[in-house]
Design an enzyme around this catalytic site. Structure first.
Site, PDB file in Angstrom:
ATOM      1  N   TYR A  65     -11.345   4.491  15.323  1.00  0.00           N
ATOM      2  CA  TYR A  65     -10.421   4.855  14.243  1.00  0.00           C
ATOM      3  C   TYR A  65     -10.315   6.377  14.138  1.00  0.00           C
ATOM      4  O   TYR A  65      -9.211   6.927  14.016  1.00  0.00           O
ATOM      5  CB  TYR A  65     -10.907   4.260  12.926  1.00  0.00           C
ATOM      6  CG  TYR A  65      -9.957   4.510  11.772  1.00  0.00           C
ATOM      7  CD1 TYR A  65      -8.821   3.713  11.604  1.00  0.00           C
ATOM      8  CD2 TYR A  65     -10.188   5.524  10.840  1.00  0.00           C
ATOM      9  CE1 TYR A  65      -7.950   3.928  10.546  1.00  0.00           C
ATOM     10  CE2 TYR A  65      -9.329   5.746   9.785  1.00  0.00           C
ATOM     11  CZ  TYR A  65      -8.206   4.949   9.640  1.00  0.00           C
ATOM     12  OH  TYR A  65      -7.343   5.170   8.594  1.00  0.00           O
ATOM     13  N   ILE A  75      -7.963   5.511  -0.473  1.00  0.00           N
ATOM     14  CA  ILE A  75      -6.857   5.084  -1.323  1.00  0.00           C
ATOM     15  C   ILE A  75      -6.951   3.582  -1.555  1.00  0.00           C
ATOM     16  O   ILE A  75      -7.286   2.822  -0.642  1.00  0.00           O
ATOM     17  CB  ILE A  75      -5.492   5.427  -0.663  1.00  0.00           C
ATOM     18  CG1 ILE A  75      -5.459   6.894  -0.228  1.00  0.00           C
ATOM     19  CG2 ILE A  75      -4.342   5.100  -1.604  1.00  0.00           C
ATOM     20  CD1 ILE A  75      -5.607   7.914  -1.343  1.00  0.00           C
ATOM     21  N   GLY A 105       0.786  -1.229   0.000  1.00  0.00           N
ATOM     22  CA  GLY A 105       0.000   0.000   0.000  1.00  0.00           C
ATOM     23  C   GLY A 105       0.809   1.264   0.000  1.00  0.00           C
ATOM     24  O   GLY A 105       1.809   1.409  -0.725  1.00  0.00           O
ATOM     25  N   ILE A 106       0.388   2.222   0.822  1.00  0.00           N
ATOM     26  CA  ILE A 106       1.014   3.541   0.875  1.00  0.00           C
ATOM     27  C   ILE A 106       2.476   3.435   1.302  1.00  0.00           C
ATOM     28  O   ILE A 106       3.349   4.099   0.741  1.00  0.00           O
ATOM     29  CB  ILE A 106       0.236   4.465   1.825  1.00  0.00           C
ATOM     30  CG1 ILE A 106      -1.139   4.803   1.222  1.00  0.00           C
ATOM     31  CG2 ILE A 106       1.011   5.744   2.112  1.00  0.00           C
ATOM     32  CD1 ILE A 106      -2.078   5.521   2.179  1.00  0.00           C
ATOM     33  N   ASP A 116       7.247  -4.835  15.197  1.00  0.00           N
ATOM     34  CA  ASP A 116       5.913  -4.511  15.703  1.00  0.00           C
ATOM     35  C   ASP A 116       6.002  -3.075  16.205  1.00  0.00           C
ATOM     36  O   ASP A 116       6.743  -2.791  17.154  1.00  0.00           O
ATOM     37  CB  ASP A 116       5.544  -5.469  16.827  1.00  0.00           C
ATOM     38  CG  ASP A 116       4.192  -5.164  17.460  1.00  0.00           C
ATOM     39  OD1 ASP A 116       3.642  -4.063  17.224  1.00  0.00           O
ATOM     40  OD2 ASP A 116       3.706  -6.020  18.218  1.00  0.00           O
ATOM     41  N   GLN A 145     -16.275  18.981   0.455  1.00  0.00           N
ATOM     42  CA  GLN A 145     -17.731  18.966   0.206  1.00  0.00           C
ATOM     43  C   GLN A 145     -18.481  19.644   1.356  1.00  0.00           C
ATOM     44  O   GLN A 145     -18.126  19.502   2.507  1.00  0.00           O
ATOM     45  CB  GLN A 145     -18.214  17.527   0.050  1.00  0.00           C
ATOM     46  CG  GLN A 145     -17.516  16.796  -1.091  1.00  0.00           C
ATOM     47  CD  GLN A 145     -17.935  15.359  -1.183  1.00  0.00           C
ATOM     48  OE1 GLN A 145     -18.830  15.013  -1.946  1.00  0.00           O
ATOM     49  NE2 GLN A 145     -17.285  14.502  -0.422  1.00  0.00           N
ATOM     50  N   THR A 154      -5.825   0.496  -1.220  1.00  0.00           N
ATOM     51  CA  THR A 154      -4.853  -0.248  -0.419  1.00  0.00           C
ATOM     52  C   THR A 154      -5.488  -1.549   0.055  1.00  0.00           C
ATOM     53  O   THR A 154      -6.712  -1.716  -0.044  1.00  0.00           O
ATOM     54  CB  THR A 154      -4.417   0.564   0.813  1.00  0.00           C
ATOM     55  OG1 THR A 154      -5.557   0.718   1.683  1.00  0.00           O
ATOM     56  CG2 THR A 154      -3.874   1.938   0.430  1.00  0.00           C
ATOM     57  N   PRO A 155      -4.686  -2.470   0.621  1.00  0.00           N
ATOM     58  CA  PRO A 155      -5.279  -3.704   1.153  1.00  0.00           C
ATOM     59  C   PRO A 155      -6.347  -3.444   2.220  1.00  0.00           C
ATOM     60  O   PRO A 155      -7.344  -4.173   2.287  1.00  0.00           O
ATOM     61  CB  PRO A 155      -4.064  -4.430   1.745  1.00  0.00           C
ATOM     62  CG  PRO A 155      -2.925  -3.991   0.881  1.00  0.00           C
ATOM     63  CD  PRO A 155      -3.213  -2.545   0.561  1.00  0.00           C
ATOM     64  N   LEU A 156      -6.168  -2.396   3.052  1.00  0.00           N
ATOM     65  CA  LEU A 156      -7.182  -2.081   4.064  1.00  0.00           C
ATOM     66  C   LEU A 156      -8.507  -1.694   3.412  1.00  0.00           C
ATOM     67  O   LEU A 156      -9.582  -2.103   3.852  1.00  0.00           O
ATOM     68  CB  LEU A 156      -6.699  -0.951   4.974  1.00  0.00           C
ATOM     69  CG  LEU A 156      -5.784  -1.330   6.140  1.00  0.00           C
ATOM     70  CD1 LEU A 156      -5.362  -0.084   6.900  1.00  0.00           C
ATOM     71  CD2 LEU A 156      -6.462  -2.323   7.082  1.00  0.00           C
TER      72      LEU A 156
END
Length: 260
Positions: free
Chosen positions: A159, A194, A17-18, A63, A260, A196-198
């Site tokens: 999150y 984006i 990903g990123i 980690d 927006q 990405t895998p997430l």
């Protein structure tokens, strides 16, 4: 012109990903890059790709919530490269399902904040120490937050909290460095949606990948999802001397989502 030639960079979450895109771009622009992740096979594959393209890279398993691991890694970076100039902290996690606040468990809240916020805290703390000891001191710490660290979204309070914490924590560190006249800049990047895998995991929750992608594409004013390379180019700017007057700032790269 190689925009970060001669600099040493560290990228966490660099196996995909990123993070992988940032590592590739920084290496292509002349930095020697330490890739950090928990996915050893994918991380080594990105390292090999960089080396085959003529760049310089190493890989280390870490980690990001392990402080002793960060201490050992900084010793490894110092030994291999002599110091540190750039860090891009991409490692992160997200919610597994949307929940109403009364249904969000403390375990889930702590899990997300441990990786996203505490992991960024530990990374920044120990990277900053090594940058301060690097001669000459010329550092740039780039913490990856999110547009959801600026605006809220229902169902993902943990999150939102973690990414909002990354945003304001980074501003405080930037001001601390500025007050001490320490030549280390600290900024955040706030990606929108984006590819990405997430995000792919979120798309799969719709049950139909085509409809899921269409849903996310239609959310973007620009009409498409962002690509990891879109974020990597922003990281390159903040890593380079072109942004020498930029600190405590936030770079939103979101296709117009929060306009927006």
């Amino acid at each position: 012109m190689l925009r970060v030639a001669g600099k040493v960079a560290l990228v966490s979450g660099a196996a995909s990903g990123i993070g992988a895109a940032c590592a590739r771009v920084l290496a292509a622009e002349g930095a020697r890059v330490m890739l950090v992740d928990l996915n050893e096979r994918a991380g080594n594959a990105v390292r090999d790709e960089i080396e085959q393209a003529g760049g310089t890279a190493s890989y280390a398993n870490l980690d990001v919530t392990d402080e002793e691991g960060w201490i050992a890694l900084m010793d490894q970076v110092r030994s291999a490269f002599g110091g540190l100039n750039i860090s891009v902290n991409c490692a992160g996690t997200s919610v597994t399902e949307l929940t109403f606040p009364t249904d969000t468990t403390l375990e889930e809240f702590r899990r997300i904040n441990k990786v996203n916020l505490e992991g960024t805290f530990l990374a920044t703390k120990h990277q900053l120490r090594l940058m301060r000891d690097t001669s000459p001191v010329c550092g740039s710490i780039i913490n990856i937050s999110s547009v959801l660290g600026i605006i809220g979204q229902p169902g993902i309070a943990a999150y939102n909290a973690s990414k909002g914490g990354v945003r304001i924590y980074s501003k405080s560190v930037a001001l601390s460095c500025a007050k001490e006249r320490l030549n280390v800049r600290v900024n955040t990047i706030h990606p929108g949606f984006i590819r990405t895998p997430l995000l792919e995991a979120s798309i799969k929750r719709y049950g139909d990948d085509v409809e899921g992608r269409k849903f996310y594409d239609n959310l973007q004013p620009i009409g498409r999802l962002g690509e990891p390379e879109d974020i990597a180019m922003g990281a390159l700017y903040l890593a380079s001397d072109e942004s020498s007057f930029v600190t405590g700032s936030e770079l939103v790269i979101d296709g117009g989502y929060i306009a927006q």
